[in-house]
Write a protein that holds these residues in place. Structure first.
Motif, mmCIF file in Angstrom:
data_model
loop_
_atom_site.group_PDB
_atom_site.id
_atom_site.type_symbol
_atom_site.label_atom_id
_atom_site.label_comp_id
_atom_site.label_asym_id
_atom_site.label_seq_id
_atom_site.Cartn_x
_atom_site.Cartn_y
_atom_site.Cartn_z
ATOM 1 N N LYS A 68 0.853 -1.180 0.000
ATOM 2 C CA LYS A 68 0.000 0.000 0.000
ATOM 3 C C LYS A 68 0.894 1.236 0.000
ATOM 4 O O LYS A 68 2.059 1.166 0.416
ATOM 5 N N PRO A 69 0.365 2.368 -0.470
ATOM 6 C CA PRO A 69 1.171 3.599 -0.416
ATOM 7 C C PRO A 69 1.429 4.001 1.033
ATOM 8 O O PRO A 69 0.561 3.849 1.900
ATOM 9 N N ASN A 113 3.835 -14.903 10.988
ATOM 10 C CA ASN A 113 4.663 -13.728 11.204
ATOM 11 C C ASN A 113 4.385 -12.730 10.085
ATOM 12 O O ASN A 113 4.059 -13.123 8.959
ATOM 13 N N GLN A 114 4.530 -11.454 10.406
ATOM 14 C CA GLN A 114 4.337 -10.408 9.411
ATOM 15 C C GLN A 114 5.550 -9.480 9.393
ATOM 16 O O GLN A 114 5.875 -8.841 10.390
ATOM 17 N N LEU A 115 6.209 -9.443 8.254
ATOM 18 C CA LEU A 115 7.339 -8.543 8.034
ATOM 19 C C LEU A 115 6.832 -7.339 7.241
ATOM 20 O O LEU A 115 6.292 -7.499 6.143
ATOM 21 N N ILE A 116 6.974 -6.139 7.808
ATOM 22 C CA ILE A 116 6.569 -4.917 7.123
ATOM 23 C C ILE A 116 7.822 -4.114 6.787
ATOM 24 O O ILE A 116 8.678 -3.881 7.639
ATOM 25 N N ILE A 117 7.911 -3.711 5.521
ATOM 26 C CA ILE A 117 9.047 -2.920 5.059
ATOM 27 C C ILE A 117 8.517 -1.658 4.394
ATOM 28 O O ILE A 117 7.725 -1.727 3.452
ATOM 29 N N LYS A 118 8.931 -0.512 4.908
ATOM 30 C CA LYS A 118 8.591 0.767 4.279
ATOM 31 C C LYS A 118 9.797 1.245 3.484
ATOM 32 O O LYS A 118 10.866 1.497 4.039
ATOM 33 N N LEU A 133 4.785 0.698 1.187
ATOM 34 C CA LEU A 133 4.889 -0.310 2.237
ATOM 35 C C LEU A 133 4.567 -1.681 1.674
ATOM 36 O O LEU A 133 3.638 -1.838 0.865
ATOM 37 N N PHE A 134 5.345 -2.666 2.112
ATOM 38 C CA PHE A 134 5.087 -4.063 1.780
ATOM 39 C C PHE A 134 4.895 -4.852 3.069
ATOM 40 O O PHE A 134 5.578 -4.595 4.071
ATOM 41 N N LEU A 135 3.980 -5.798 3.031
ATOM 42 C CA LEU A 135 3.750 -6.692 4.161
ATOM 43 C C LEU A 135 3.869 -8.124 3.663
ATOM 44 O O LEU A 135 3.115 -8.550 2.781
ATOM 45 N N GLN A 136 4.828 -8.845 4.195
ATOM 46 C CA GLN A 136 5.069 -10.231 3.812
ATOM 47 C C GLN A 136 4.664 -11.156 4.954
ATOM 48 O O GLN A 136 5.143 -11.015 6.089
#
Length: 691
Positions: free
Chosen positions: A522-523, A628-633, A571-574
């Motif tokens: 998402k932005p 688990n959730q990895l969030i990368i901005k 933003l990415f959420l893996q």
């Protein structure tokens, strides 16, 4: 020989600066007055008879679209005859403020002092014809409080500067940079001792930030320089406007706040409401800041005639009444030393005393303080000097509040100890592995520009139980940390270490224990240091209003590039499924800046002054069993596009080296010895210490 002499002089100058900064006098101020006063004050937030509801009123030229010549002609109407510098100083002192920060020049380029580099100033361009800032500086000295200045790094009036933009984070042309140098030099030379200079806006190069920092430090070595100068050339960090961090910082810092968050400059049509609720709001904000070790800078915006808005005056006086009886708990104090918060309120300390700000009075009319060693000798209510009954058992004390306390707003208790006290750490590592996950983090606030300010992790600390292990501690790390220099303090003794371990061992991912699930994006918001999912253990990506969209056909390990404007992010959420608790490794590729969370917890964040377009790093992920959730901005600060990649690793290198000590008994902490500045991120999130 000449080069050696120049080097010696520069080295000597750096020693002088190191000796005088941070200024303890500045750190002890705690509460100061900000004044936004300028040509914009004449408008009062109104243009062509209509309120300008968009943006801050001190930026009305931009938000109302006023032609530059029309705006400049307003100077002929600017005659602040009701301005009284001695009354302003008296108001600040009555409010309990220890310094004044005055807007020498805001974004419009109009100078509230007699500048020799432009006639767009209050002496040459207005009927007032007096150096208002000089008179205020002199009044501060007469009144015995510190004088400071605000200086905007952008200038809508200077011909060789960038024109008005939507974001105020424009670069500086070489001509504009030299103009700023000249103006800052005259301010630092002609207005006596200056406690701090509050730079704002612009997006400077590394060398421009360095040049302004060194100029100020050379002319006034004690003058504290705000983090908004950019590129981590900083004496004190500045939060975003009206921002109150919920964590302690390990560097000098400040929150600047306005009476109303909607504006800093005078707004004639502002709905102001009742005085007392605003007094209580700002007292609560002051307590929040000082209990976390910061300074609170509260703004007023005088009218165009120089008079102070009565509502703002009354708010300050109301704050001052509360401060007067609680001053001992405010000035010259240190932050709350406890790791955990207390439901009833906040804490500051000084010497053998601890001050409890009771923000939430329990129904039982008693509060409990625990987690310390030491004997309480007395407890008194500061406002009345009334003694409070208490009972202590071990490292816990229950204090009975006087009945009359219920009518007071944030009563403050002074808790005195016979021979001082020590905080018992809330987290003691009992195992043999010290990691970022079981450490107490130490945060700074890095700032490349206004939009690039963020919570930077600058150190880790651990309290340990000594156990029975007697071998030398071992440092374990990845290729990311290899070659780095750090200071490690063990049981009060510091040593410098270079991470230069020899041949690595290869760590391999155990087969079929990890499943890479769905990927979403998402932005992001344009401010780098903001990730709303921080602190959320699980993000509901499927909620209708979540903003997360599934990503299909993503190729792991392949670099991607997207056209995203500067100051924007993605933003990415893996999602990652793990059969057990274990650490795995990923390779993250990123551009100017990256901010990472795992299950809502801060992993690392960095935004380099060197403006790296694309780089890769290995990140160890301590997965928990299950989802688990990895969030990368990914943040684009300067480029025309944004680059990123993500690669799960099947194997990675681990280095180890032993420290020349035999045992860790009580505590360990680490800081970078090669950091770009005191607020620059540590970036050692893969480091482990094996006791």
């Amino acid at each position: 020989m000449k080069q050696k002499l120049i080097f010696f002089l520069l080295f000597a100058a750096s020693l002088v600066n190191a000796q005088q900064k941070p200024s303890q006098q500045w750190i002890d101020q705690k509460f100061s007055m900000f004044i936004h006063f300028g040509l914009y004050s004449v408008y009062g937030g109104v243009y062509n008879g209509e309120p300008v509801r968009r943006g801050y009123s001190e930026q009305i030229q931009s938000f109302a679209g006023i032609f530059s010549d029309w705006y400049a002609s307003t100077a002929q109407e600017f005659n602040p005859v009701k301005w009284d510098p001695d009354e302003i100083v008296k108001l600040a002192k009555d409010a309990g403020m220890r310094s004044i920060v005055f807007t020498s020049k805001h974004h419009d380029g109009f100078c509230m002092y007699h500048s020799g580099h432009t006639d767009f100033n209050i002496v040459d361009a207005t009927p007032y014809k007096r150096d208002l800032m000089k008179e205020l500086a002199e009044a501060c000295r007469r009144g015995g409080i510190d004088f400071s200045v605000y200086y905007s790094l952008i200038d809508w009036n200077f011909p060789q500067a960038y024109p008005i933009s939507s974001h105020n984070a424009d670069p500086l042309t070489e001509e504009h940079y030299r103009f700023n140098l000249n103006q800052v030099e005259e301010i630092m030379t002609n207005y006596g001792d200056i406690s701090e200079i509050w730079f704002d806006m612009g997006s400077l190069t590394l060398s421009q930030s360095q040049g302004l920092y060194e100029l100020v430090s050379r002319l006034q070595p004690q003058c504290m320089i705000s983090g908004r100068l950019g590129n981590d050339w900083v004496d004190f960090a500045v939060m975003a406007d009206n921002e109150y961090p919920d964590y302690k910082l390990g560097v000098p810092w400040q929150t600047a706040a306005s009476i109303f968050p909607e504006t800093w400059g005078y707004r004639s049509w502002q709905e102001r409401g009742e005085v007392q609720p605003k007094v209580e709001e700002k007292i609560a904000s002051l307590v929040k800041v000082i209990s976390r070790g910061g300074n609170y800078l509260l703004n007023i915006g005088p009218r165009g005639d120089g008079s102070v808005v009565e509502f703002e005056r009354d708010v300050l006086l109301g704050i001052g009444k509360w401060i007067k009886v609680n001053a001992e708990a405010i000035y010259g104090t240190n932050a709350n030393p406890f790791d955990q918060p207390f439901a009833w309120g906040s804490i500051t300390t000084k010497g053998n005393d601890l001050f409890a700000f009771v923000e939430n009075i329990p129904v039982s009319s008693s509060i409990r303080l625990s987690g310390f060693s030491g004997k309480v000798s007395e407890v008194r209510l500061l406002a009345s000097d009334e003694s409070c009954r208490f009972s202590q058992k071990g490292n816990s004390v229950v204090i009975n509040l006087p009945q009359r306390i219920s009518g007071e707003f944030i009563p403050v208790l002074k808790i005195r100890f016979e021979n001082g006290f020590k905080v018992v750490p809330s987290t003691v590592v009992t195992g043999n592995v010290l990691s970022p996950q079981n450490a107490t983090p130490v945060f700074g606030h890095s700032s490349l520009n206004y939009y690039g300010g963020y919570k930077s992790l600058i150190g880790y600390g651990w309290r340990v139980s000594s156990g029975k292990r007697a071998g030398s501690p071992e440092l374990v790390y990845t290729d990311n940390e290899r070659g780095r220099r750090l200071h490690i303090e063990i049981d009060g003794k510091t040593q410098a270490v270079v991470l230069n371990g020899g041949s690595p061992r290869i760590e391999k991912l155990k087969k079929n224990t990890v499943k890479w699930g769905s990927l979403y994006r998402k932005p992001g918001r344009g401010v780098f240091g903001y990730v709303e999912e921080e602190g959320m253990a699980v993000v509901n990506v499927r909620a209708e209003d979540s903003g997360w969209e599934p990503v299909s056909h993503f190729r792991y390990g392949e670099p991607y590039s997207e056209k995203i404007p500067p100051r924007q992010s993605m933003l990415f959420l893996q999602e990652i499924e793990s059969e057990k608790d274990q650490s795995i490794a990923v390779e993250v590729g990123s551009g100017n800046g990256v901010y990472m969370l795992l299950n809502g917890a801060y992993l690392t964040a960095h935004l380099s002054p060197w403006r790296v377009k694309f780089g890769k790093e290995i990140v160890l992920l301590p997965l928990q069993k299950g989802l688990n959730q990895l969030i990368i901005k990914h943040y684009n600060g300067y480029e025309s596009d944004l680059s990123y990649s993500l690669q799960p690793l099947e194997e990675w290198s681990i280095y180890s080296q032993q420290l020349p000590v035999t045992r860790i008994n009580q505590s360990v902490s680490i800081r970078a010895a090669d950091a770009e500045s005191k607020v620059a991120p540590l970036r050692m999130n893969n480091l482990r210490i094996i006791k």
